[in-house]
Design a protein around this motif. Structure first.
Motif, short mmCIF file in Angstrom:
data_model
loop_
_atom_site.label_atom_id
_atom_site.label_comp_id
_atom_site.label_asym_id
_atom_site.label_seq_id
_atom_site.Cartn_x
_atom_site.Cartn_y
_atom_site.Cartn_z
N VAL A 18 -26.32 12.49 78.78
CA VAL A 18 -27.04 12.68 80.17
C VAL A 18 -27.44 11.86 81.19
CG1 VAL A 18 -28.60 14.74 81.46
CG2 VAL A 18 -26.60 15.76 79.57
N PHE A 19 -28.18 10.95 80.26
CA PHE A 19 -29.54 9.95 80.41
C PHE A 19 -28.58 8.91 81.14
CE2 PHE A 19 -31.48 6.07 80.18
CZ PHE A 19 -32.32 6.81 80.95
N ALA A 20 -27.12 8.53 80.12
CA ALA A 20 -26.39 8.13 80.52
C ALA A 20 -24.91 8.25 81.60
CB ALA A 20 -24.97 7.10 79.21
N VAL A 21 -24.77 9.20 81.30
CA VAL A 21 -24.28 9.20 83.36
C VAL A 21 -25.02 10.09 84.26
CG1 VAL A 21 -22.64 10.21 81.91
CG2 VAL A 21 -24.01 11.66 82.86
N ASP A 22 -25.99 9.59 84.38
CA ASP A 22 -26.87 10.44 85.60
C ASP A 22 -27.20 11.06 86.47
OD1 ASP A 22 -29.89 9.86 86.52
OD2 ASP A 22 -29.35 7.86 87.54
N ALA B 19 -15.86 2.77 79.45
CA ALA B 19 -16.76 4.08 79.25
C ALA B 19 -17.74 3.70 78.27
CB ALA B 19 -16.14 5.29 78.85
N ARG B 20 -18.71 4.97 78.44
CA ARG B 20 -19.96 4.43 77.87
C ARG B 20 -20.34 5.25 76.33
NH1 ARG B 20 -25.25 4.13 81.43
NH2 ARG B 20 -26.33 3.73 79.68
N ILE C 164 -18.49 7.63 82.48
CA ILE C 164 -17.70 8.50 81.30
C ILE C 164 -18.86 8.20 81.00
CG2 ILE C 164 -15.59 8.38 80.36
CD1 ILE C 164 -14.27 7.41 83.26
N CYS C 165 -18.94 9.21 79.74
CA CYS C 165 -19.67 9.11 78.27
C CYS C 165 -18.92 9.75 76.81
CB CYS C 165 -21.39 9.17 78.36
SG CYS C 165 -21.78 8.44 76.71
N THR C 166 -18.45 9.18 76.40
CA THR C 166 -17.94 10.11 74.85
C THR C 166 -18.92 9.97 73.81
OG1 THR C 166 -16.31 9.97 73.41
CG2 THR C 166 -16.43 8.28 74.47
N LEU D 8 -9.00 11.94 86.44
CA LEU D 8 -10.39 12.70 87.38
C LEU D 8 -10.33 11.81 88.92
CD1 LEU D 8 -11.14 15.48 85.35
CD2 LEU D 8 -9.56 15.87 86.83
N GLY D 9 -10.88 10.80 88.50
CA GLY D 9 -11.41 9.52 89.01
C GLY D 9 -12.85 9.42 89.28
N VAL D 10 -13.78 9.25 87.97
CA VAL D 10 -14.51 9.16 87.46
C VAL D 10 -14.43 7.75 86.85
CG1 VAL D 10 -16.08 10.03 86.23
CG2 VAL D 10 -14.89 11.13 86.56
#
Length: 302
Positions: free
Chosen positions: A131-135, A243-244, A229-231, A222-224
């Motif tokens: 959650v912190f990563a995608v803020d 992505a993160r 994006i964090c996986t 989806l255009g993110v």
């Protein structure tokens, strides 16, 4: 719990071993509950040997909650009789006793169950990090895959606490739980992109993937933007698109764990418990985990 070689569930053994002796700066904890993790499956099979090699015989487990029964020299902040939760990096928490560095322990708040306390570290700090990563903020729409799983069920709640609109991808039986927590439930599987577009109005700002299996590519579709994006499962796809991959290691400390524990104790963060098993049934616990359809955490009770 001991491993003497890499392999399937049948290599898991429960042995009698010497009780650990806490060293300097350590406390000996009598474990009341310890969570199990999907990552432990991949370590056990040897899939992650290059990243996290095992030395045999190996223990297993990082999450734990219990009571301090002994302390070593120079211990600070904990005393015999304290009820604590925490973690060990020594693959040792699936046991009756574990020696834990004092800096990796935090008090168990009144009102937090042993099962929730003993399964909060990996799932909780991983969810916190994603959650912190995608803020996310109040103007954002966030999609979370595996939204009813151990990490996903916490990530959706933490993202919702930030004020974001949260879409949770999960099977139909878990939709009522998501809806009750202010999450917009969407079924996974064929046609998921269109279903997300319908409920999001065609705009998604961030994506947290706790499941793998193509969700990073779905987020891009989806255009993110890649940086949102964090996986925690698909490192190859993350490297390919930029992505993160912020996960448990990005927030692995007792300070974050203590904050999550206090939220859970106050009823502001639910830690769903799918099922508990005695330590002797560790193989059954992992059989259930490896089906990848549990809602929340599976816990061992030594």
């Amino acid at each position: 719990m001991r491993l003497y070689e890499y392999g399937g569930i049948d290599v898991l053994r429960v042995d009698e071993v010497e009780r650990p002796v806490p060293g300097p700066g350590q406390a000996l904890v009598r474990v009341r509950a310890a969570g199990i993790q999907p990552g432990e499956v991949h370590i056990r099979t040897g899939e992650l040997h290059e990243r996290w090699p095992a030395t045999f015989p190996s223990g297993q487990g990082s999450d734990l909650a219990g009571v301090v029964v002994e302390t070593g020299p120079q211990v600070r902040g904990v005393a015999v009789g304290d009820e604590v939760l925490g973690f060990t990096h020594a693959r040792a928490s699936h046991a009756e006793y574990v020696a834990v560095d004092d800096v990796n322990l935090t008090p168990r708040p009144e009102g937090l169950s042993w099962d929730a306390a003993g399964s909060l570290y990996v799932a909780g700090t991983t969810a916190y990090a994603t959650v912190f990563a995608v803020d996310p903020g109040p103007a954002d729409t966030v999609v979370v895959s595996g939204a009813a799983g151990g990490v996903g069920s916490l990530a959706v709640q933490l993202a919702r606490r930030r004020g974001a609109t949260v879409i949770g991808l999960a099977s139909e039986p878990n939709h009522a739980w998501l809806d009750a927590h202010g999450i917009v439930p969407v079924g996974y599987g064929p046609g998921v992109a269109e279903r997300i577009r319908q409920v999001s109005g065609g705009h998604v700002d961030a994506f947290i993937d706790t499941f793998g299996d193509g969700y990073v590519d779905l987020a891009v579709e989806l255009g993110v933007r890649p940086e949102r994006i964090c996986t925690i499962r698909d490192w190859q796809a993350a490297a390919r698109v930029g992505a993160r991959t912020d996960g448990e290691g990005a927030a692995a400390c007792a300070v974050v764990l203590g904050e999550l524990a206090r939220l859970a104790a106050r009823g502001e963060l639910e830690v769903p418990i799918a099922r508990t098993y005695p330590l002797e049934q560790v193989r059954d616990a992992f059989r259930e985990l490896e089906r990848r359809h549990t809602h929340g955490k599976i816990v061992l009770r030594p």
